[in-house]
Design an enzyme around this catalytic site. Sequence first.
Site, mmCIF file in Angstrom:
data_model
loop_
_atom_site.group_PDB
_atom_site.id
_atom_site.type_symbol
_atom_site.label_atom_id
_atom_site.label_comp_id
_atom_site.label_asym_id
_atom_site.label_seq_id
_atom_site.Cartn_x
_atom_site.Cartn_y
_atom_site.Cartn_z
ATOM 1 N N CYS B 132 0.823 -1.205 0.000
ATOM 2 C CA CYS B 132 0.000 0.000 0.000
ATOM 3 C C CYS B 132 0.857 1.255 0.000
ATOM 4 C CB CYS B 132 -0.956 -0.007 1.196
ATOM 5 S SG CYS B 132 -1.992 1.451 1.260
ATOM 6 N N CYS B 135 -0.533 3.993 2.178
ATOM 7 C CA CYS B 135 -0.389 3.853 3.628
ATOM 8 C C CYS B 135 1.066 4.031 4.064
ATOM 9 C CB CYS B 135 -0.858 2.476 4.092
ATOM 10 S SG CYS B 135 -2.254 1.819 3.180
ATOM 11 N N ASP B 136 1.997 3.383 3.355
ATOM 12 C CA ASP B 136 3.376 3.314 3.830
ATOM 13 C C ASP B 136 4.325 4.257 3.107
ATOM 14 O OD1 ASP B 136 2.577 1.331 5.597
ATOM 15 O OD2 ASP B 136 2.936 -0.276 4.153
#
Lengths: 314, 314
Positions: B132, B135-136
Amino acid sequence: MKQYDIIIVGAGAAGMTAAVYTCRKNLKTAIVSIDIGGQTNLTNHIENYPGTGAMPGPELMQKFKEDAVKFGAEFISGKVTKVEKEKKEFLVTINNKETVKTKAIILAFGRVPRKLNIPGEDKFFGRGVSTCATCDGPLYRNKVVAVIGGGNAGTEGALELSEISTQVYLIHRREELKADPITVEKVKKKKNVEIIFNSIATEIKGDKTVKSIKIKNTTTNKEREIEINGVFIEIGAEVQSEIVKHLVKTNERNEILVDEVGVTSCPGIFAAGDVTQVPFKQTVISAGDGAKAALQCYNYLSGNTAEVQDWKKR
Amino acid sequence: MKQYDIIIVGAGAAGMTAAVYTCRKNLKTAIVSIDIGGQTNLTNHIENYPGTGAMPGPELMQKFKEDAVKFGAEFISGKVTKVEKEKKEFLVTINNKETVKTKAIILAFGRVPRKLNIPGEDKFFGRGVSTCATCDGPLYRNKVVAVIGGGNAGTEGALELSEISTQVYLIHRREELKADPITVEKVKKKKNVEIIFNSIATEIKGDKTVKSIKIKNTTTNKEREIEINGVFIEIGAEVQSEIVKHLVKTNERNEILVDEVGVTSCPGIFAAGDVTQVPFKQTVISAGDGAKAALQCYNYLSGNTAEVQDWKKR
């Protein structure tokens, strides 16, 4: 002659969502519509379109429009009066005047309010007769009104009017309201709403404006006349698909028949929202189906239909 | 044993919209999920869900949750580990512990990211390997990263990372990116994104964290190793429907087969969103189909199926 990739007919939740998706695919898109918002406009308080919180329908539709404009959709104000197929393309005439050319069409022009077809209905339209409690309710502050229809539209309309008018008669032809239980519960608690079951309106009377309504109990056949200042006809809506009937298949309710991704019987014409036979008429459903029709229209224009054929193998 | 009208499995756009609709029908509804937001959470900037304007996916999903809670949905945090049919009802076991009873089920548990199945992928997961970018990504500020996958997820991921990392390698097995043209155009303009076509990742190497990735050109069969600090695997997602396979029909991709309104092969079980075979995976489409499944589930529980049968006559 102006040339588009896609002409979307109608600017409700389905049409404007479709535009967001076709524009993001870099397809030259115009929306032709006489209004912005469609059926969602008739709701003063939409709270079941997730993600936005409750707000008036027209406000939500304005936000849809902003999104469509942001991605490059062109809005053309007018009524589509003619649609013709020309080889693999289409000619779309607007207001019987300008004709534009397009590679594909998405029909999303929704429905129009149904009529009672009783004496006085047309005569007093706009002078006491309305098809939209949400829009015209505020005109009946401290007056007496009747609402015809016990579905969601009628019941919600009565609820809304109960906050504005002194007395509301909710007239329904069945013995039970058909609206969502949450709405039925609310309306039953309203002291100034009288629900009249098993009854139909037979005549709307008045002079310059509406003065009374005649109703008939269908069980006893007894007629009575109620003095009112306004009557709201909320008995649903119907599709007016005459302009495309020579091109796409429709059902007995004039709804345009589509498959699971908005494909009609005519290659290059897609449809979504209330104008189709999809049974549930909801803003979020129209939006979702508008996106499907747009993505499938993109597949059609780029010659890619594998994805969907694969889906249908089930 | 706790008793519900409807258990919704999964709290993404489909599940939470379904909950809004079932709760508004006064049906006792619980959503069981390990997370809130599903696949929409993986988008840092969702701009094609109409009506809300652009915002991070998790923020939009939080708004969906607020709507579901407002109408009375109960959220149960946990994983459904077993589903059994008991006469006309169902027993749903959560985390191998608690079992609840329900009259109907709506499956909306979406998909999970697909794996490459190459050496180093599992070993370095969470230590340089991510599924992701949204997200990261922020963990790779001023570092060098690779993104595997040239669809929307991969291309958007590369675009996002180009703003954070110094250098981005976008590795795609085909000779052309498959993302939306608008996204492809943007990524091609980025000077710090190098697109490597016709190539697959064969190994992820490192010590404590990722240090390099080996890729192979599938046309020339040449291999090379690129020094990187992180690799984002963005090659789509798959359905994990094992827990219900004894009850509902699925296709070769494990997707649950539904009809036009979310009806599965098992009476009383409905499905919507990415978990189904519907070809387009979009937040607004999941939301719309979640509403359809919920309304059809309500029809099922109230014994009213006429509306839909009528629809299918086409």
